[in-house]
Design a protein around this motif. Structure first.
Motif: not given
Length: 243
Positions: A79-80, A148-150, A158-162, A190-194
């Protein structure tokens, strides 16, 4: 009376490192507590899993990655992590004697940390209500993030993570709040693409959830409330986006 230690913690959790790293008054507080910032280059292993816990390591600048391995040495979880993060606090205050770190922590970028001896930190918790309250808030955020991670929904949304990351970064800060990290760093955290990040942010701009200033994300107090409501709605609806 607020202790010097509590003043240090309050400043760290409520302000950006850029705003106090050259502040002589803040530096004086550090000196009185016999503390100082330490700087580490990218690639440095800040914490080794199962090593004894001697210090609470507070990440105030840079980007780290926590890593958990199985017995065979295979990476299980990665996790970052962006500032502000208190590594070792959970283990130090756990009711069971957790004398070692549960994860490894590696610097992705150059990082700045404040290392506080565990005995020093725990002594302050026993004597300062302010330090105790700040630590409880930090632990509460940590536990909430783990929950939340679980949740399979959040891991694929991705929206929730942001939204969650924006709340975490702006919580307790003065408004309007300008997110210090670059969008590339945010996507990496967030481990998502730009590309996905830009698409989701564009939608949030249109909804009035966030603003922009000089290419960075700006959050007003009103928008903080809107982000909170939007995240609650996403969780209640229980619908994953297509990222």
């Amino acid at each position: 009376m607020t202790s010097n230690f509590s003043k240090i913690l309050k400043r760290i959790v409520s302000d950006s490192y850029e705003n106090y790293k050259y502040d002589p008054e803040f530096d004086s507080l550090l000196q009185k507590e016999h503390l100082h910032f330490e700087h580490f280059p990218a690639g440095t292993m800040l914490i080794q899993c199962q090593n004894p816990i001697y210090c609470i390591c507070i990440l105030v600048d840079g980007l780290c990655c926590t890593e958990k391995y199985n017995i065979q040495g295979r990476l299980l979880i990665s996790e970052n992590i962006s500032p502000v993060e208190f590594f070792g606090l959970f283990e130090a205050v756990h009711p069971l004697p957790l004398y070692q770190h549960e994860v490894s922590v590696r610097c992705i970028t150059s990082c700045t940390c404040l290392k506080i001896p565990v005995n020093h930190y725990l002594k302050e918790l026993n004597t300062s209500i302010d330090a105790l309250q700040i630590s409880l808030q930090i632990l509460s955020k940590f536990v909430y993030r783990i929950l939340l991670q679980n949740d399979g929904l959040i891991l694929n949304n991705a929206r929730c993570n942001i939204l969650l990351k924006l709340l975490e970064c702006s919580d307790g800060k003065a408004f309007p709040y300008l997110l210090p990290m670059k969008k590339e760093e945010l996507a990496q955290t967030l481990n998502i693409s730009l590309r996905t990040l830009y698409r989701k942010l564009d939608a949030m701009y249109e909804e009035g959830l966030i603003s922009t200033r000089k290419g960075k994300i700006l959050i007003t107090q009103e928008q903080y409330g809107k982000i909170t409501a939007a995240l609650q709605k996403e969780l209640q609806n229980g619908t994953a986006d297509d990222s």
